[in-house]
Design an enzyme around this catalytic site. Structure first.
Site, mmCIF file in Angstrom:
data_model
loop_
_atom_site.group_PDB
_atom_site.id
_atom_site.type_symbol
_atom_site.label_atom_id
_atom_site.label_comp_id
_atom_site.label_asym_id
_atom_site.label_seq_id
_atom_site.Cartn_x
_atom_site.Cartn_y
_atom_site.Cartn_z
ATOM 1 N N GLU A 165 0.802 -1.238 0.000
ATOM 2 C CA GLU A 165 0.000 0.000 0.000
ATOM 3 C C GLU A 165 0.833 1.286 0.000
ATOM 4 O O GLU A 165 0.545 2.213 0.763
ATOM 5 C CB GLU A 165 -0.961 0.016 1.198
ATOM 6 N N ASN A 206 2.312 -5.221 -3.177
ATOM 7 C CA ASN A 206 0.901 -5.510 -2.886
ATOM 8 C C ASN A 206 0.132 -4.215 -2.629
ATOM 9 O O ASN A 206 0.599 -3.351 -1.876
ATOM 10 C CB ASN A 206 0.861 -6.389 -1.618
ATOM 11 N N HIS A 242 -10.080 -6.214 -1.977
ATOM 12 C CA HIS A 242 -11.171 -6.095 -0.995
ATOM 13 C C HIS A 242 -12.259 -5.355 -1.753
ATOM 14 O O HIS A 242 -12.212 -4.135 -1.878
ATOM 15 C CB HIS A 242 -10.720 -5.280 0.214
ATOM 16 N N GLU A 270 -5.948 -10.717 -1.284
ATOM 17 C CA GLU A 270 -6.753 -10.514 -0.057
ATOM 18 C C GLU A 270 -8.242 -10.465 -0.398
ATOM 19 O O GLU A 270 -8.996 -9.631 0.130
ATOM 20 C CB GLU A 270 -6.322 -9.211 0.641
ATOM 21 N N ASP A 272 -12.024 -10.438 -0.791
ATOM 22 C CA ASP A 272 -13.319 -10.583 -0.119
ATOM 23 C C ASP A 272 -14.306 -9.681 -0.847
ATOM 24 O O ASP A 272 -13.910 -8.705 -1.479
ATOM 25 C CB ASP A 272 -13.271 -10.308 1.402
#
Ligand code: XIL
Length: 358
Positions: A165, A206, A242, A270, A272
């Protein structure tokens, strides 16, 4: 060895050969009998690694959680226990216990570990946030954190999220202690230091938001291409993803395909899919919501599966069952972002993941 021993030895070898030939000569009843049954777990059904971020407390204490982790996943990421705050609680203090037991668990169950994460603006130990020193002292601290951590897990983990990030939502460099103390090229140096400590680990940049639209994504792609063109040891790009049920299909497809256009390995790292983006307090997870979510999971897996095999590092969901997800806690509202429900029963999203690779 005496003559008699050699004879006994040969007889045993012959028996073993006959036995194994006999086993091999039993033909499956049909071609479909060679396929793992649909309930044998995603790790056996998908043609690329399928992972979960795991909560090590749940892994230790909750049998249902442990069973589903063993059955379904071929790759594990520590949800929290490999972050700097967990591993490096004092300048000269390291706490490996929880991360090491996760590594042993993965070895025991034949699972890959993708390690997360070395350099991030969050999850910093308090001593580091208040550290006083000149640029050289900060560089030493930075290099020491990376190399002590990577060396500890050398040969035990397949890969690292080296920097997490570093780009803000508007495409600027994210303000962080690392940018402030070390300047923008801290990113390249993090990769170089990590590679020195474990030359075989695959190293990832990432970040989230590839699927939001072009602006942040283009900056991330430019960053990783710049590293690659400078021969900085970067091997992969992690898309956190996400995301939410309302995301247009095109955004998901473009995100995955443009990441692959870098030629790097791609990790949906990651995943979801939040189904309550409006934060409705008493929302119920209806069949319609479950179907919409399944359709998004299907599309993501199908698009990922169409990438060249060598670039498919894997898909990792951010935890296992809906009750374990960080999303409801983050927004203080109910949500159901994962392929398993709170009792670890597969949801329509699970079936969609299996169907997406058929
Ligand atoms: C989250 C964890 O899921 C939470 O348990 C923790 O409190 C905060 O961090 N991006 C990342 C992950 O890279 O490390 C974050 O994990 C979620 C967002």
């Amino acid at each position: 060895m005496s003559c008699r021993n050699i004879t006994v030895h040969l007889a045993i070898t012959l028996l073993l050969v006959l036995f194994s030939c006999g086993k091999n000569s039993v033909k499956p009843a049909s071609a479909s009998a060679q396929q793992p049954p649909a309930n044998s777990g995603l790790r056996n059904v998908l043609p690329f690694p399928f992972g979960a971020a795991v909560n090590t407390d749940l892994l230790e204490k909750n049998k249902a959680y442990r069973d589903v982790v063993v059955k379904e996943y071929s790759s594990l990421t520590a949800e929290n226990v490999m972050k700097p705050k967990a591993l490096h609680p004092g300048e000269n203090t390291w706490n490996w216990a929880a991360a090491d037991s996760l590594v042993s668990f993965a070895v025991k169950h034949g699972q890959r570990i993708h390690a997360h994460t070395l350099i991030w603006h969050k999850s910093l130990p308090p001593w580091l946030e208040t550290f006083q020193g000149d640029t050289q002292a900060w560089e030493r601290l930075f290099k020491d954190h990376i190399q002590t951590t990577v060396s500890h897990f050398r040969g035990k983990v397949a890969s690292w999220d080296v920097v997490n990030e570093a780009i803000a939502d508007d495409g600027s460099m994210r303000k962080s202690i690392w940018l402030e103390k070390l300047g923008p090229d801290y990113i390249a140096r993090a990769f170089t230091y990590a590679h020195e400590a474990d030359p075989s680990a695959l190293l990832f940049y990432n970040d989230y938001g590839h699927e939001y639209g072009t602006s942040k994504r283009e900056v991330i792609l430019k960053l990783v291409m710049d590293l690659k063109n400078r021969n900085i040891p970067i091997h992969g790009i992690g898309m956190q993803m996400h995301t939410r049920g309302t995301i247009p299909d095109k955004n998901l497809i473009d995100a995955i395909q443009t990441a692959a256009s870098t030629g790097l390995k791609v990790h949906i790292s990651e995943l979801d899919i939040a189904m309550n983006p409006e934060n409705v307090k008493d929302l119920e997870f209806t069949g319609a919501l479950a179907d919409l979510q399944a359709q998004k999971y299907r599309l993501i897996v199908k698009t990922f599966n169409s990438l060249p095999a060598a670039q498919r590092f894997g898909i990792t969901t951010w935890n296992v069952g809906d009750a374990d997800s960080w999303i409801p806690g983050k927004y203080g509202k109910p949500d159901w972002p994962l392929p398993f429900d709170k009792n670890y029963q597969p949801k329509p999203a699970y079936r969609a993941i299996v169907e997406a690779v058929k």
